[in-house]
Design a protein around this motif. Structure first.
Motif, PDB file in Angstrom:
ATOM      1  N   ASP A  49       0.816  -1.139  -0.052  1.00 52.97           N
ATOM      2  CA  ASP A  49       0.065   0.084   0.101  1.00 52.97           C
ATOM      3  C   ASP A  49       0.737   1.254   0.042  1.00 52.97           C
ATOM      4  OD1 ASP A  49      -2.260  -1.107  -0.278  1.00 52.97           O
ATOM      5  OD2 ASP A  49      -2.917  -0.870   2.025  1.00 52.97           O
ATOM      6  N   MET A  50       0.585   2.055  -0.968  1.00 56.68           N
ATOM      7  CA  MET A  50       1.331   3.455  -0.996  1.00 56.68           C
ATOM      8  C   MET A  50       0.250   4.486  -0.886  1.00 56.68           C
ATOM      9  SD  MET A  50       4.343   2.413  -1.762  1.00 56.68           S
ATOM     10  CE  MET A  50       5.199   3.911  -2.183  1.00 56.68           C
ATOM     11  N   LEU A  70       3.236  10.844   2.324  1.00 64.41           N
ATOM     12  CA  LEU A  70       3.280   9.772   1.610  1.00 64.41           C
ATOM     13  C   LEU A  70       3.879   8.555   2.749  1.00 64.41           C
ATOM     14  CD1 LEU A  70       3.545   7.570  -0.836  1.00 64.41           C
ATOM     15  CD2 LEU A  70       5.652   8.393  -1.332  1.00 64.41           C
ATOM     16  N   SER A  72       3.854   4.109   3.402  1.00 63.90           N
ATOM     17  CA  SER A  72       3.735   2.837   2.700  1.00 63.90           C
ATOM     18  C   SER A  72       3.742   1.503   3.983  1.00 63.90           C
ATOM     19  CB  SER A  72       4.831   2.421   1.800  1.00 63.90           C
ATOM     20  OG  SER A  72       6.115   2.608   2.376  1.00 63.90           O
ATOM     21  N   VAL A 133      -2.190   2.016  -4.661  1.00 67.34           N
ATOM     22  CA  VAL A 133      -2.194   3.686  -4.384  1.00 67.34           C
ATOM     23  C   VAL A 133      -3.204   4.067  -3.861  1.00 67.34           C
ATOM     24  CG1 VAL A 133      -1.446   5.773  -5.226  1.00 67.34           C
ATOM     25  CG2 VAL A 133      -0.084   3.708  -6.158  1.00 67.34           C
TER      26      VAL A 133
END
Length: 376
Positions: A49-50, A70, A72, A133
């Motif tokens: 998962d980003m 951001l 992850s 994303v």
């Protein structure tokens, strides 16, 4: 988060356990000193998962948006596996992992940092790790996913639902988007509780045969939109009543409006509002809710308290922008009770949680860092 290292050498990620109190929490769940073994077993796909955060909206075609957030984290089935493990449940996961960089990161994070048993998982040569994303904005999100079929090897299963001999466990978790796997049926015959969930039907057909699969499930946890679409009802309450005719326990998750639950076997009904907190990122909140409900069920709590505990876990998770790594540990649960963030009248409804908080939970919030994070 990475450790500093000498120039010219790749840094090693920190895999320190962010939830040191998970072991004593699990021990409190098993006061009879139950022998070592799994509390929950599940199978599925693990995604990289980003998660982009702080967005004013989605970029129109031909434009670019720059954001300072951001993260992850492991996604897909890892969302609920991590959330259950952080509460102290002994979790086993059967999943394929790609042999690329993302696959290595996901395997190490789950096995070494989060304590998930990957004994029935496998690495798949030449297979690319699935990636999602997520773009979070206005307390909602949009997602884009890349995923390819898992290739089969001689003598090895291909898709993750093909588990040979499942382990003994008190509970297992399945998706009823597809037929309930044979391994879950075998576990149920041995007394394992089967929890079921599903995803959004992108075809819009909402086929009736999905509900027929509930005959093989003990607890069903859809969200309100899914529940109403499959039952062709107009309200979450109507959907819950319709589903209660098919499954012993149904829980309809209503997001910011709380949740509704019906236990047809015990004749219990319960409803609760959402935890009054500011929601920053709802990614994985439904899975965290389900993890809390599984824990509370195995703890033998009455339906209303099961619902409230699940609600508490989900409410704590949406306050952070980090996907599965935003799942609360017991330290955060303890800290929330002392934070004054919500009125005492609200906290009074959660007093039943106090006996489950281990002594190691010292009212300090400790979080695993995503691989990239917003600089504040």
């Amino acid at each position: 988060m990475t450790q500093q290292t000498a120039p010219g050498r790749a840094p090693e990620p920190s895999l320190a356990d962010p939830c040191a109190e998970r072991e004593p929490a699990g021990a409190r769940l098993r006061p009879d000193g139950a022998a070592a073994g799994l509390d929950v077993f599940l199978s599925g796909r693990v995604f990289m998962d980003m998660i982009f955060t702080g967005l004013p909206g989605l970029p129109p075609p031909g434009t670019e948006i720059v954001t300072d957030g951001l993260g992850s984290a492991p996604g897909g089935v890892a969302n609920i596996a991590v959330a259950m493990s952080r509460l102290g449940l002994r979790v086993g996961l059967a999943a394929p992992f790609g042999d690329d960089m993302f696959g290595a990161y996901l395997w190490r994070t789950l096995a070494e940092q989060e304590g998930v048993d990957l004994g029935l998982s496998r690495r798949v040569p030449g297979w690319s790790t699935p990636v999602t994303v997520s773009m979070a904005y206005d307390s909602d999100r949009s997602m884009v996913t890349f995923a390819r079929p898992v290739p089969s090897s001689p003598g090895e299963p291909g898709e993750p639902d093909e588990v040979g001999a499942p382990p003994a466990a008190r509970a297992c978790f399945v998706d009823v988007d597809q037929p309930v796997p044979a391994w879950a049926a075998r576990m149920r015959e041995r007394g394992t509780l089967v929890f079921g969930d599903l995803g959004w039907d992108q075809t819009g057909a909402w086929p009736a045969e999905v509900l027929d699969r509930l005959a093989h499930v003990d607890v069903f946890l859809p969200n309100a939109a899914e529940a109403m679409s499959y039952t062709r009802t107009r309200t979450p309450a109507e959907a819950a009543e319709a589903l209660a005719e098919r499954v012993p326990v149904v829980v309809v998750k209503c997001g910011g409006d709380g949740a509704i639950a019906i236990d047809s076997v015990a004749g219990e009904r319960a409803e609760t509002g959402a935890l009054p907190v500011e929601a920053l990122d709802p990614t994985g909140a439904g899975d965290v809710f389900a993890a809390g409900f599984v824990f509370a069920t195995l703890a033998g709590l009455p339906l209303a308290e099961r619902l409230r505990f699940a609600n508490l876990c989900a409410g704590l998770s949406v306050r952070h922008r980090s996907g599965s790594l935003g799942s609360p540990c017991w330290g955060e649960i303890a800290a929330f009770g002392e934070s004054g963030e919500v009125p005492e009248s609200v906290l009074a409804d959660y007093a039943f949680v106090i006996p489950f908080i281990p002594d190691a939970a010292d009212d300090t919030v400790v979080r695993a860092e995503p691989t990239l994070r917003t600089e504040l």
